[in-house]
Design an enzyme around this catalytic site. Sequence first.
Site, PDB file in Angstrom:
ATOM      1  N   ASN A  88     -13.465  -2.122   2.468  1.00 34.52           N
ATOM      2  CA  ASN A  88     -13.044  -1.603   1.160  1.00 34.52           C
ATOM      3  C   ASN A  88     -12.851  -0.090   1.130  1.00 34.52           C
ATOM      4  O   ASN A  88     -11.968   0.401   0.447  1.00 34.52           O
ATOM      5  CB  ASN A  88     -14.083  -2.018   0.109  1.00 34.52           C
ATOM      6  CG  ASN A  88     -13.947  -1.192  -1.151  1.00 34.52           C
ATOM      7  OD1 ASN A  88     -13.021  -1.373  -1.935  1.00 34.52           O
ATOM      8  ND2 ASN A  88     -14.846  -0.227  -1.328  1.00 34.52           N
ATOM      9  N   SER A 140      -3.138  -1.869  -0.942  1.00 30.92           N
ATOM     10  CA  SER A 140      -2.741  -1.279  -2.233  1.00 30.92           C
ATOM     11  C   SER A 140      -1.288  -1.650  -2.472  1.00 30.92           C
ATOM     12  O   SER A 140      -0.525  -1.845  -1.510  1.00 30.92           O
ATOM     13  CB  SER A 140      -2.877   0.246  -2.174  1.00 30.92           C
ATOM     14  OG  SER A 140      -2.172   0.843  -3.240  1.00 30.92           O
ATOM     15  N   TYR A 153      -0.827   8.118   1.727  1.00 27.74           N
ATOM     16  CA  TYR A 153      -1.645   6.992   1.268  1.00 27.74           C
ATOM     17  C   TYR A 153      -0.892   5.661   1.430  1.00 27.74           C
ATOM     18  O   TYR A 153      -1.429   4.695   1.973  1.00 27.74           O
ATOM     19  CB  TYR A 153      -2.028   7.204  -0.197  1.00 27.74           C
ATOM     20  CG  TYR A 153      -2.884   6.105  -0.779  1.00 27.74           C
ATOM     21  CD1 TYR A 153      -4.226   5.987  -0.428  1.00 27.74           C
ATOM     22  CD2 TYR A 153      -2.353   5.189  -1.682  1.00 27.74           C
ATOM     23  CE1 TYR A 153      -5.010   4.981  -0.957  1.00 27.74           C
ATOM     24  CE2 TYR A 153      -3.135   4.175  -2.222  1.00 27.74           C
ATOM     25  CZ  TYR A 153      -4.462   4.078  -1.854  1.00 27.74           C
ATOM     26  OH  TYR A 153      -5.237   3.076  -2.380  1.00 27.74           O
ATOM     27  N   ALA A 155       1.664   4.917   3.345  1.00 25.04           N
ATOM     28  CA  ALA A 155       1.879   4.555   4.755  1.00 25.04           C
ATOM     29  C   ALA A 155       0.586   4.014   5.372  1.00 25.04           C
ATOM     30  O   ALA A 155       0.607   3.063   6.157  1.00 25.04           O
ATOM     31  CB  ALA A 155       2.371   5.763   5.540  1.00 25.04           C
ATOM     32  N   SER A 156      -0.544   4.601   4.994  1.00 22.72           N
ATOM     33  CA  SER A 156      -1.822   4.114   5.552  1.00 22.72           C
ATOM     34  C   SER A 156      -2.115   2.697   5.070  1.00 22.72           C
ATOM     35  O   SER A 156      -2.608   1.856   5.832  1.00 22.72           O
ATOM     36  CB  SER A 156      -2.971   5.060   5.183  1.00 22.72           C
ATOM     37  OG  SER A 156      -3.354   4.924   3.823  1.00 22.72           O
ATOM     38  N   LYS A 157      -1.793   2.422   3.814  1.00 21.32           N
ATOM     39  CA  LYS A 157      -2.053   1.072   3.294  1.00 21.32           C
ATOM     40  C   LYS A 157      -1.037   0.064   3.843  1.00 21.32           C
ATOM     41  O   LYS A 157      -1.362  -1.121   4.028  1.00 21.32           O
ATOM     42  CB  LYS A 157      -2.031   1.079   1.762  1.00 21.32           C
ATOM     43  CG  LYS A 157      -3.222   1.818   1.152  1.00 21.32           C
ATOM     44  CD  LYS A 157      -4.552   1.218   1.594  1.00 21.32           C
ATOM     45  CE  LYS A 157      -5.753   1.843   0.928  1.00 21.32           C
ATOM     46  NZ  LYS A 157      -7.038   1.259   1.369  1.00 21.32           N
TER      47      LYS A 157
END
Lengths: 244, 79
Positions: A88, A140, A153, A155-157
Amino acid sequence: MEKNVIITGSNRGIGKAILKKFAKEGCNIWACARSPKKEFEDELKEIADKNGVWIEPIYFDLTSSESIKTGFKQIWASKKKIDVLVNNAGIAFIDLFQLTPEQKIRETFEVNVFSVMTLTQLVLKMMTRQHSGAIVNMASIGGIDAYPAHCAYGASKAAVIGFTKALSSEMAQWGIRVNAVAPGATETDMIVSFENKSGGNLLKNCAMKRKAKPEEIANTVYFLSSDEAAFINGQVIRVDGGST
Amino acid sequence: MTNLEKYTNAFVEAFDVDAETAKTLKYQAIEAWDSVGHMGLTAALESAFDIMMEPEDIIDLSSFEKGKEILSTKYGVEF
């Protein structure tokens, strides 16, 4: 369900709601957080006592793979079965791409992607032996849809989603399921940074025109980890009130 | 049971071979020792010696003999 569950980022926001949900359902929990706090430990004890489960705090820094390994060794040493891993914890850096320092991109990927891979790799050592387990990653809608100021953010998700799908196809042969939850705007501290950069348009595309409650995200995480979702694998479930 | 017996047993159980065959094995030399079998072998070794192998060592474990070397030099298993 009485299962043993690892939850990262369990000290606040969605993570805390997930912790409370699993405890309420009779699960034992390794509650992972960055650093020890008496207030956190007192709350864990209260939740554990209330629900008749054990909750053990585990501390590690997600920007350090050595710290993650050290933290995991405490879980390993317990010799207990690990039924569920909830990845998480995450951080948000929200700004226009041209105003995003490379260091912030690296930091975002370190916490949101690489730490997830490191911890998952360790947990799979146990789950493959057991020939069972469920992993739920926190993605996300920012990793699915396009939003300005979401390059790092989002791209990371998106990477978390790719990881979830690929891993699910690898691990099914060991009876391990891997899924992800993709929340929309949710009532947490993190949402403040999104609101500040969205110019008040945060809910513009949300059909239900409200933010999710952390408990609504937690319910989905719990469902995906449960035997009720025994044939759901490699999926990303949006919990966003519907998009228009 | 000696450490060598525990080590050999991990190969025997992971690949369903006899002990003598196990001692000659190399990665992908038999059908059972493919990438999936490799994961089963490392799980068996970690369980037998109560260790957590690093990914680099799992990759380097290319034969019965190489595995002994890795376990003795990096995880303190004496043969």
